[in-house]
Write a protein that holds these residues in place. Structure first.
Motif, PDB file in Angstrom:
ATOM      1  N   GLY A 265      41.868  38.899  40.264  1.00  0.00           N
ATOM      2  CA  GLY A 265      42.274  37.646  39.647  1.00  0.00           C
ATOM      3  C   GLY A 265      42.890  36.666  40.634  1.00  0.00           C
ATOM      4  N   THR A 266      43.880  35.897  40.175  1.00  0.00           N
ATOM      5  CA  THR A 266      44.511  34.921  41.061  1.00  0.00           C
ATOM      6  C   THR A 266      45.297  35.611  42.176  1.00  0.00           C
ATOM      7  N   GLY A 267      45.719  36.843  41.945  1.00  0.00           N
ATOM      8  CA  GLY A 267      46.375  37.586  43.008  1.00  0.00           C
ATOM      9  C   GLY A 267      45.466  37.789  44.202  1.00  0.00           C
ATOM     10  N   GLU A 268      44.175  37.967  43.931  1.00  0.00           N
ATOM     11  CA  GLU A 268      43.207  38.112  45.016  1.00  0.00           C
ATOM     12  C   GLU A 268      43.104  36.820  45.813  1.00  0.00           C
ATOM     13  N   LEU A 269      43.237  35.681  45.136  1.00  0.00           N
ATOM     14  CA  LEU A 269      43.224  34.392  45.827  1.00  0.00           C
ATOM     15  C   LEU A 269      44.389  34.306  46.804  1.00  0.00           C
ATOM     16  N   VAL A 270      45.576  34.707  46.364  1.00  0.00           N
ATOM     17  CA  VAL A 270      46.751  34.684  47.228  1.00  0.00           C
ATOM     18  C   VAL A 270      46.554  35.617  48.425  1.00  0.00           C
ATOM     19  N   THR A 271      46.043  36.814  48.166  1.00  0.00           N
ATOM     20  CA  THR A 271      45.826  37.785  49.242  1.00  0.00           C
ATOM     21  C   THR A 271      44.868  37.253  50.294  1.00  0.00           C
ATOM     22  N   ARG A 272      43.771  36.661  49.853  1.00  0.00           N
ATOM     23  CA  ARG A 272      42.768  36.160  50.791  1.00  0.00           C
ATOM     24  C   ARG A 272      43.271  34.944  51.560  1.00  0.00           C
ATOM     25  N   LEU A 273      44.021  34.104  50.881  1.00  0.00           N
ATOM     26  CA  LEU A 273      44.597  32.943  51.563  1.00  0.00           C
ATOM     27  C   LEU A 273      45.494  33.382  52.714  1.00  0.00           C
TER      28      LEU A 273
ATOM     29  N   ILE B  13      55.635  24.612  58.118  1.00  0.00           N
ATOM     30  CA  ILE B  13      55.495  24.654  56.674  1.00  0.00           C
ATOM     31  C   ILE B  13      56.421  25.753  56.164  1.00  0.00           C
ATOM     32  N   VAL B  14      57.205  25.426  55.143  1.00  0.00           N
ATOM     33  CA  VAL B  14      58.211  26.361  54.638  1.00  0.00           C
ATOM     34  C   VAL B  14      57.916  26.690  53.187  1.00  0.00           C
ATOM     35  N   GLY B  15      57.804  27.981  52.867  1.00  0.00           N
ATOM     36  CA  GLY B  15      57.672  28.376  51.474  1.00  0.00           C
ATOM     37  C   GLY B  15      56.570  29.389  51.257  1.00  0.00           C
ATOM     38  N   GLY B  16      56.626  30.024  50.094  1.00  0.00           N
ATOM     39  CA  GLY B  16      55.631  31.018  49.734  1.00  0.00           C
ATOM     40  C   GLY B  16      54.825  30.628  48.516  1.00  0.00           C
ATOM     41  N   THR B  17      54.883  29.371  48.109  1.00  0.00           N
ATOM     42  CA  THR B  17      54.084  28.910  46.982  1.00  0.00           C
ATOM     43  C   THR B  17      52.610  28.860  47.375  1.00  0.00           C
ATOM     44  N   VAL B  18      51.749  28.765  46.377  1.00  0.00           N
ATOM     45  CA  VAL B  18      50.328  28.573  46.653  1.00  0.00           C
ATOM     46  C   VAL B  18      50.133  27.277  47.437  1.00  0.00           C
TER      47      VAL B  18
ATOM     48  N   PHE C  94      39.729  15.812  40.549  1.00  0.00           N
ATOM     49  CA  PHE C  94      39.437  16.486  41.809  1.00  0.00           C
ATOM     50  C   PHE C  94      38.979  17.927  41.609  1.00  0.00           C
ATOM     51  N   VAL C  95      38.606  18.276  40.362  1.00  0.00           N
ATOM     52  CA  VAL C  95      38.361  19.694  40.081  1.00  0.00           C
ATOM     53  C   VAL C  95      37.187  20.239  40.887  1.00  0.00           C
ATOM     54  N   ARG C  96      36.236  19.401  41.259  1.00  0.00           N
ATOM     55  CA  ARG C  96      35.138  19.892  42.097  1.00  0.00           C
ATOM     56  C   ARG C  96      35.644  20.297  43.483  1.00  0.00           C
ATOM     57  N   LEU C  97      36.642  19.620  43.955  1.00  0.00           N
ATOM     58  CA  LEU C  97      37.239  19.989  45.238  1.00  0.00           C
ATOM     59  C   LEU C  97      37.980  21.317  45.119  1.00  0.00           C
ATOM     60  N   VAL C  98      38.701  21.500  44.014  1.00  0.00           N
ATOM     61  CA  VAL C  98      39.369  22.780  43.763  1.00  0.00           C
ATOM     62  C   VAL C  98      38.334  23.893  43.684  1.00  0.00           C
ATOM     63  N   ASP C  99      37.243  23.636  42.964  1.00  0.00           N
ATOM     64  CA  ASP C  99      36.178  24.620  42.814  1.00  0.00           C
ATOM     65  C   ASP C  99      35.606  25.010  44.180  1.00  0.00           C
ATOM     66  N   ALA C 100      35.315  24.030  45.020  1.00  0.00           N
ATOM     67  CA  ALA C 100      34.734  24.313  46.332  1.00  0.00           C
ATOM     68  C   ALA C 100      35.703  25.113  47.195  1.00  0.00           C
ATOM     69  N   TYR C 101      36.982  24.775  47.111  1.00  0.00           N
ATOM     70  CA  TYR C 101      37.972  25.485  47.922  1.00  0.00           C
ATOM     71  C   TYR C 101      38.093  26.942  47.483  1.00  0.00           C
ATOM     72  N   VAL C 102      38.153  27.159  46.174  1.00  0.00           N
ATOM     73  CA  VAL C 102      38.274  28.527  45.661  1.00  0.00           C
ATOM     74  C   VAL C 102      37.020  29.330  45.997  1.00  0.00           C
ATOM     75  N   ARG C 103      35.841  28.714  45.851  1.00  0.00           N
ATOM     76  CA  ARG C 103      34.598  29.426  46.168  1.00  0.00           C
ATOM     77  C   ARG C 103      34.532  29.798  47.645  1.00  0.00           C
ATOM     78  N   GLY C 104      35.128  28.953  48.492  1.00  0.00           N
ATOM     79  CA  GLY C 104      35.154  29.276  49.906  1.00  0.00           C
ATOM     80  C   GLY C 104      35.960  30.525  50.212  1.00  0.00           C
ATOM     81  N   LEU C 105      36.929  30.830  49.358  1.00  0.00           N
ATOM     82  CA  LEU C 105      37.730  32.044  49.504  1.00  0.00           C
ATOM     83  C   LEU C 105      37.115  33.227  48.768  1.00  0.00           C
ATOM     84  N   ALA C 106      36.556  32.957  47.597  1.00  0.00           N
ATOM     85  CA  ALA C 106      36.113  34.055  46.733  1.00  0.00           C
ATOM     86  C   ALA C 106      34.682  34.476  46.988  1.00  0.00           C
ATOM     87  N   GLY C 107      33.813  33.528  47.368  1.00  0.00           N
ATOM     88  CA  GLY C 107      32.415  33.847  47.577  1.00  0.00           C
ATOM     89  C   GLY C 107      31.773  34.439  46.337  1.00  0.00           C
TER      90      GLY C 107
END
Length: 467
Positions: free
Chosen positions: A236-244, A5-10, A82-95
């Motif tokens: 914020g969203t920066g924390e999402l990137v850091t945790r990912l 996988i190549v790149g630094g995008t989300v 698919f927003v429920r899937l996005v929600d579940a994925y983000v919650r899995g990172l953010a708790g």
């Protein structure tokens, strides 16, 4: 086989995370700089500075269980089903660190009140209008309750300038008073050359005529939006990137290799292979890689001409003592043209001081950005008049690709040229469709690409990815 996988995008990070979680061997070629793009914060003297409003949209009214992941189409319905899937994925990172940002606000006509634009909640509209304007809003919008969203008309929005669509849908009175002033703060041409379908790239809405009339009349509303904005403590969203990134680096089947960008991408020496040349290094040959660079980076690496105009943004970051704050919503849209700020966003609280990011009108000089921000904070009643407001940083320059017809056409031509190369690779990160680079779209692209690499069963349904 190793999945490259190549790149630094989300999208790149989510694809790597998803594929590694499925047990695949993953090699992530990650740029040393700008990982997460505009969703990652700037680091200045210990401050984490969001680049304007960075909020998570994890719920919309009327959305149910998501369809099979294989049906996600960034050029079609996009992420919303698919927003429920996005929600579940983000919650899995953010708790437990996922928080509701609270009610935003709108400064218009010299008063601070309910925000209308991002919430699409028009219940507070009448309080901003004169009696003559209320009458105009009752008369001027299109007669059909849905207006341009009526069956048979919505298809035309892709070729209609937003400014035209807004005047038709809302009437000239509301458009000229609320919508146009915000648009011209962002760009010299406002939204006159922006397709109506890309209005969200400028944070501009199209309301239904029925909702406008109901709001102007002050009666009950048929449509009640549910669009809360969320963030992740503390960044914020920066924390999402850091945790990912941390989760990828901890995955036993993932390897992260830092590179100084990609110089060239071309067909590899074997059928089904792609040659990826990191800047200053030898080529890497990969079988069926995922190319998750931003569109401009990918086109340049593939030697495809693509010149897109960018929006000039002017930003200022300041902080103020918490005790000097009168009121600080998550963000405030500023519609009054006399105030040369487009939006104010609340940032981190550190050492008893709250950070504020001001997104200013495009024509504000960089050396005036802080003073303009200070005056706006006082004028809007957000801080005390004698508050000690301190400068943290300023920025002025090109940022995101302008969502114009011309740029869309240039993108379409470049994307077609990329397809003609016949690369044995999956391309994500905003390159699948012009404008499909919001955070939610990138999360969905990463989930779909990572699941596809894991096998067809992963695309049949999203339940295992949401776990």
């Amino acid at each position: 086989m190793t999945l490259t996988i190549v790149g630094g995008t989300v999208a790149a990070l989510v694809a790597a995370d998803t594929a590694a979680a499925a047990g695949l061997d993953v090699r992530l070629l990650l740029p040393r700089r700008n990982v997460g793009g505009g969703f990652a914060p700037l680091e200045v003297d210990g401050h984490r500075l969001d680049r304007g409003l960075r909020a998570l949209e994890l719920h919309y009214e009327g959305t149910g269980d998501p369809p099979p992941l294989a049906l996600y189409d960034p050029a079609g319905t996009g992420h919303r089903p698919f927003v429920r899937l996005v929600d579940a994925y983000v919650r899995g990172l953010a708790g437990a660190d996922l928080v509701d940002l609270g009610e935003p606000a709108l400064y218009w006509r010299g008063q601070l009140g309910p925000e209308l634009l991002t919430t699409c909640d028009l219940r507070g509209l009448r309080a901003y209008l004169t009696a003559a304007e209320i009458d105009a809003v009752m008369r001027e919008p299109l007669a059909n309750p849905s207006g341009l969203f009526a069956p048979g008309r919505a298809e035309g929005l892709a070729d209609m300038p937003f400014a035209v669509a807004s005047r038709l849908q809302h009437g000239s009175t509301l458009h000229n008073a609320l919508i146009a002033p915000l648009a011209v703060k962002l760009r010299p041409d406002g939204a006159r050359d922006v397709p109506a379908t890309l209005r969200r790239k400028l944070w501009l809405p199209i309301f239904h005529p029925r909702s406008l009339r109901e709001a102007a009349a002050g009666g009950p509303m048929t449509f009640r939006p549910e669009r809360p904005l969320c963030g992740i403590e503390p960044g914020g969203t920066g924390e999402l990137v850091t945790r990912l990134l941390a989760r990828i680096e901890a995955a036993p089947t993932a390897t992260v290799r830092r590179i100084d960008g990609v110089e060239r991408i071309e067909a590899g020496p074997r059928p089904g292979s792609v040659s990826i040349t990191p800047r200053g290094e030898a080529p890497v040959v990969a079988e069926d890689p995922i190319l998750a660079l931003a569109p401009g980076e990918l086109f340049a690496a593939a030697q495809i001409p693509y010149a897109a105009d960018r929006v000039t943004s002017v930003l200022a970051w300041v902080d103020v003592a918490v005790e000097d704050v009168e009121l600080m919503p998550a963000f405030v849209h500023v519609a009054d043209l006399a105030v040369r700020v487009h939006r104010l966003s609340r940032g981190e609280v550190r050492d008893g001081r709250v950070t504020v990011c001001a997104e200013l009108a495009h024509d504000v000089a960089k050396d005036a950005a802080v003073s303009v921000t200070e005056r706006a904070l006082v004028r809007l009643g957000l801080v005390r008049e004698d508050a000690g407001i301190r400068e943290i940083a300023t920025f002025s320059g090109p940022t995101f690709t302008a969502p114009t017809f011309a740029n869309r056409d240039a993108f379409t031509a470049a994307r077609a040229a990329l397809g003609e190369l016949g690369l044995a690779a999956r391309c994500i990160g905003g390159v699948e469709a012009f404008g499909a680079d919001s955070l939610n779209e990138q999360i969905m692209q990463g989930l779909q690409a990572g699941a596809a690499a894991a096998g067809p069963l992963s695309l049949a349904g999203p339940a295992q990815l949401a776990a």
